[in-house]
Design a protein around this motif. Structure first.
Motif, mmCIF file in Angstrom:
data_model
loop_
_atom_site.group_PDB
_atom_site.id
_atom_site.type_symbol
_atom_site.label_atom_id
_atom_site.label_comp_id
_atom_site.label_asym_id
_atom_site.label_seq_id
_atom_site.Cartn_x
_atom_site.Cartn_y
_atom_site.Cartn_z
ATOM 1 N N CYS A 115 -0.873 0.050 10.293
ATOM 2 C CA CYS A 115 -1.337 -0.923 9.298
ATOM 3 C C CYS A 115 -0.654 -2.271 9.442
ATOM 4 O O CYS A 115 -1.212 -3.301 9.068
ATOM 5 C CB CYS A 115 -1.116 -0.369 7.894
ATOM 6 S SG CYS A 115 -1.925 1.215 7.618
ATOM 7 N N CYS B 10 0.819 -1.211 0.000
ATOM 8 C CA CYS B 10 0.000 0.000 0.000
ATOM 9 C C CYS B 10 0.860 1.271 0.000
ATOM 10 O O CYS B 10 1.712 1.445 0.877
ATOM 11 C CB CYS B 10 -0.896 -0.009 1.234
ATOM 12 S SG CYS B 10 -1.933 1.447 1.306
ATOM 13 N N CYS C 43 -10.185 0.097 6.055
ATOM 14 C CA CYS C 43 -8.867 0.733 5.929
ATOM 15 C C CYS C 43 -8.646 1.692 7.098
ATOM 16 O O CYS C 43 -9.555 2.424 7.490
ATOM 17 C CB CYS C 43 -8.808 1.497 4.604
ATOM 18 S SG CYS C 43 -7.297 2.434 4.360
HETATM 19 FE FE1 SF4 Z 1 -3.120 0.870 3.196
HETATM 20 FE FE2 SF4 Z 1 -5.420 1.163 4.460
HETATM 21 FE FE3 SF4 Z 1 -4.176 -1.184 4.536
HETATM 22 FE FE4 SF4 Z 1 -3.159 0.886 5.822
HETATM 23 S S1 SF4 Z 1 -5.108 -0.122 6.260
HETATM 24 S S2 SF4 Z 1 -2.029 -0.543 4.531
HETATM 25 S S3 SF4 Z 1 -3.689 2.592 4.503
HETATM 26 S S4 SF4 Z 1 -5.019 -0.225 2.754
#
Ligand code: SF4
Length: 332
Positions: A296, A289, A321
């Motif tokens: 994350c 990402c 997310c």
């Molecule tokens: Fe990316 Fe959202 Fe996953 Fe974090 S939570 S790595 S910002 S997709």
């Protein structure tokens, strides 16, 4: 996904999990989804994302590890025999390869009569009338009746497969990559046919495809799967104008011919992210990402409804997310 006002869900999936090989391979991971009556939900994602496993669970071809699937308010995996027969009649499937899904030894007439006989619908005369009517609906005429599948083009074969699915008056039609094997002009004809069927008969569609151009043409809502998880679910307009999840943005930029950081269907890419996710509570997409934050890699993101972030958004827009952690989290 929260229910939409005034339009009841025909199908509701709650917290569905499904695995293979004695639970070593997770195919579907706590997915909740609903399909509004009379609409088309486009289920997208790369190969192995869990899309077809969801379809198989809806059709009761596999038993989930946990979770529930409600069709017209009844759990499909806990129905009595009478409800189950009704459910199997009202949920039909169209496969990717029409030539593989039609028996080469059956004429079109035999192919179309078989579901009517199986579900004990009508008598000899009314069944024949229905066969003629359904052939006409999919744009074929009476001369097709005594012919065999190999005597038709691939587009005509898919019309026959759709006719067979329609003949039991389904309320939900699952199309699993149903136009993927067709060339572009035939694809357009079949998509037009599907749109017409929805307008004329109000059929609800679960349209599974890896092809965003196809989904854009046909879907009212879009749900994005990645490694068995649902990452985003919104109206098609919202998805194609303002996708919220970084993976959705990757899929879209790839479909638009722009160069994403990683090809979303690259096997090494999928394998790497699968390995990274094993035994970890990180976001599945964290290894790739561009917006990754420290949290994350440490915590699995929750599903957030980001509808209020968009002006004029009338329907819920759910995203799994950490970028949206300031947004209220519903019980999805
Ligand atoms: Fe990316 Fe959202 Fe996953 Fe974090 S939570 S790595 S910002 S997709």
């Amino acid at each position: 996904m929260p229910e939409q006002p005034n339009r009841p869900p025909l199908l509701e999936i709650r917290d569905l999990s499904l695995s293979f090989h004695q639970q070593e391979q997770v195919a579907v991971d706590r997915v909740s989804l609903s399909i509004t009556q009379g609409s088309t939900l486009g289920l997208v994602g790369a190969s192995g994302a869990g899309k077809s496993s969801i379809a198989r669970a809806i059709l009761q071809l596999v038993k989930p590890d946990s979770g529930e699937i409600f069709f017209k308010g009844k759990d499909v995996h806990r129905m009595n025999p009478q409800d189950l027969k009704f459910c199997r009649q009202r949920i039909q499937l169209v496969f990717q390869e029409p030539s593989a899904s039609l028996s080469p030894r059956r004429t079109v007439e035999q192919t179309l009569l078989e579901p009517l006989q199986h579900f004990d619908i009508g008598d000899t005369n009314s069944r024949y009338e229905k066969v003629l009517h359904i052939l006409d609906t999919v744009g074929l005429d009476q001369s097709a009746l005594q012919r065999y599948p190999h005597q038709f083009s691939s587009g005509q074969q898919q019309r026959i497969a759709i006719a067979r699915a329609l003949i039991t008056n389904p309320e939900l039609l699952i199309a699993d990559e149903a136009v993927a094997s067709l060339d572009v002009s035939i694809q357009a004809q079949i998509l037009q046919l599907i749109q017409k069927l929805q307008q004329d008969f109000g059929i609800t569609f679960l349209f599974i495809s890896h092809d965003l151009a196809v989904i854009r043409q046909i879907a009212d809502e879009v749900a994005v799967m990645y490694q068995g998880q649902l990452l985003e679910h919104s109206s098609a307009d919202q998805f194609f104008s303002e996708p919220a999840h970084p993976y959705s943005k990757t899929l879209l930029s790839f479909a638009q011919g722009k160069a994403p950081v990683h090809r979303p269907d690259d096997k090494r890419y999928l394998e790497r992210s699968r390995r990274k996710a094993v035994n970890s509570s990180a976001c599945l997409f964290a290894g790739f990402c561009p917006d990754k934050m420290q949290i994350c890699e440490q915590a699995e993101p929750a599903m957030h409804d980001v509808q209020h972030k968009y002006q004029d958004a009338l329907e819920p827009h759910c995203v799994k997310c950490h970028l949206y952690n300031e947004v209220n989290t519903h019980d999805f």
